[in-house]
Design a protein around this motif. Structure first.
Motif, mmCIF file in Angstrom:
data_model
loop_
_atom_site.group_PDB
_atom_site.id
_atom_site.type_symbol
_atom_site.label_atom_id
_atom_site.label_comp_id
_atom_site.label_asym_id
_atom_site.label_seq_id
_atom_site.Cartn_x
_atom_site.Cartn_y
_atom_site.Cartn_z
ATOM 1 N N PRO A 142 0.915 -1.091 -0.030
ATOM 2 C CA PRO A 142 -0.019 -0.107 -0.057
ATOM 3 C C PRO A 142 0.812 1.292 0.123
ATOM 4 O O PRO A 142 0.171 2.312 -0.332
ATOM 5 C CB PRO A 142 -0.893 -0.270 1.176
ATOM 6 C CG PRO A 142 -0.879 -1.774 1.689
ATOM 7 C CD PRO A 142 0.318 -2.140 1.117
ATOM 8 N N ALA A 143 2.104 1.371 0.321
ATOM 9 C CA ALA A 143 3.014 2.253 0.553
ATOM 10 C C ALA A 143 3.549 2.579 -0.888
ATOM 11 O O ALA A 143 4.176 3.876 -1.126
ATOM 12 C CB ALA A 143 4.077 2.158 1.465
ATOM 13 N N SER A 144 3.367 1.814 -1.974
ATOM 14 C CA SER A 144 4.021 1.919 -3.164
ATOM 15 C C SER A 144 3.091 2.545 -4.206
ATOM 16 O O SER A 144 1.870 2.341 -4.119
ATOM 17 C CB SER A 144 4.456 0.559 -3.961
ATOM 18 O OG SER A 144 4.751 0.444 -5.010
ATOM 19 N N PRO A 145 3.732 3.221 -4.929
ATOM 20 C CA PRO A 145 2.712 3.850 -6.006
ATOM 21 C C PRO A 145 2.297 2.877 -6.993
ATOM 22 O O PRO A 145 1.385 3.514 -7.959
ATOM 23 C CB PRO A 145 3.725 4.845 -6.944
ATOM 24 C CG PRO A 145 5.008 4.470 -6.606
ATOM 25 C CD PRO A 145 5.132 3.789 -4.976
ATOM 26 N N LEU A 146 2.700 1.741 -7.091
ATOM 27 C CA LEU A 146 2.358 0.602 -8.017
ATOM 28 C C LEU A 146 1.438 -0.296 -7.365
ATOM 29 O O LEU A 146 0.997 -1.365 -7.713
ATOM 30 C CB LEU A 146 3.589 -0.197 -8.555
ATOM 31 C CG LEU A 146 4.647 0.548 -9.083
ATOM 32 C CD1 LEU A 146 5.860 -0.473 -9.376
ATOM 33 C CD2 LEU A 146 4.218 1.505 -10.041
ATOM 34 N N PHE A 147 0.765 0.048 -6.308
ATOM 35 C CA PHE A 147 -0.017 -0.646 -5.550
ATOM 36 C C PHE A 147 -1.445 -0.954 -6.271
ATOM 37 O O PHE A 147 -2.127 0.158 -6.849
ATOM 38 C CB PHE A 147 -0.432 -0.117 -4.174
ATOM 39 C CG PHE A 147 -1.446 -0.790 -3.169
ATOM 40 C CD1 PHE A 147 -1.141 -2.007 -2.804
ATOM 41 C CD2 PHE A 147 -2.727 -0.170 -2.561
ATOM 42 C CE1 PHE A 147 -2.199 -2.790 -2.070
ATOM 43 C CE2 PHE A 147 -3.379 -0.968 -2.178
ATOM 44 C CZ PHE A 147 -3.194 -2.231 -1.509
ATOM 45 N N VAL A 148 -1.938 -1.939 -6.326
ATOM 46 C CA VAL A 148 -3.123 -2.558 -6.996
ATOM 47 C C VAL A 148 -4.056 -2.920 -6.077
ATOM 48 O O VAL A 148 -4.147 -3.812 -5.357
ATOM 49 C CB VAL A 148 -2.746 -3.661 -7.957
ATOM 50 C CG1 VAL A 148 -4.046 -4.063 -8.782
ATOM 51 C CG2 VAL A 148 -1.727 -3.308 -9.050
#
Length: 241
Positions: A142-148
């Motif tokens: 959830p902290a990543s800009p790539l979170f899906v």
């Protein structure tokens, strides 16, 4: 996922590539589960995920079958008894496509995923296998800009369970002149190594006739949501066009 050509969003929209595992849905003709289903067609599911991206990189943006303005049909670049389906290059993330598929054809569907490579800029970048895997694994962070989030798939109205499937490291070469590639960075080149991760679907050949495949997912950091519908017509092989 599939990205927009506007303001660099196009790259994100390619994240539509996903690894979805079908877990035997009652009444969903042709649907069988997971890595075993994929392996029955010569590759593991992770290897099919890598092959999906290699297929996606093989077209310039202007002629890409996932670009609704290209006029390319879903048969573009497809060979053999496994075809690739995916999301869309547009600003809305929504598209409905009509697609004629030959009978006996399995489908590898990118539902909602990302790839990271050795030639791209952050957040799609890595320098070696370990950093590429860590980058692409952002799909579950959830902290990543790539979170899906909210990946889903339905076939003929029946829900399919989706699961995450990371790819092995794979090589790629992106087609298209500068400005007409699905790479939208100032990149260090057009060929390199990559890792994909996310949610995907492998469908064994569907029965002859009409089917509706609906899938998508959200990328809250952008924000961007995919909502993809394929109206599939499975035609006897030799009669599909």
């Amino acid at each position: 996922m599939v990205l927009s050509k506007l303001a660099g969003a196009r790259r994100w929209w390619m994240v539509l590539l996903a690894a979805v595992v079908l877990i035997g849905v009652p009444g969903a003709a042709g649907a069988r589960a997971g890595d075993a289903a994929a392996a029955g067609h010569g590759k593991s599911f992770g290897e099919w995920h890598a092959a999906w991206w290699q297929w996606a990189f093989s077209f310039p943006f202007s002629a890409h079958p996932l670009n609704p303005d290209s006029g390319a049909s879903c048969a573009t670049g497809q060979t053999g008894h496994v075809w690739f389906l995916g999301g869309v290059f547009n600003a809305t993330g929504t598209v409905t496509r009509d697609c004629v598929v030959p009978s006996g054809t399995a489908l590898v569907v990118a539902v909602a995923d990302v790839e990271c490579s050795t030639v791209e800029s952050p957040p799609f970048s890595g320098t070696d296998p370990a950093s590429l895997r860590a980058c692409a694994a952002g799909v579950v962070d959830p902290a990543s800009p790539l979170f899906v989030t909210d990946a889903f798939a339905r076939l003929d109205g029946r829900s399919l369970r989706v699961s995450r499937v990371p790819s092995p490291v794979f090589s790629f070469s992106a087609s298209g002149a500068p400005g007409d590639s699905i790479l939208t960075c100032p990149c260090s080149g057009t060929s390199g190594l990559a890792v994909a991760d996310g949610y995907m679907l492998f469908l064994h050949p569907l029965a002859v006739g009409r089917h509706t495949l609906h899938f998508g997912g959200s990328f809250p950091a952008f924000p961007y949501t995919l909502d993809i519908t394929y109206r599939l017509t499975v035609a006897p092989r030799g009669h599909a066009s």
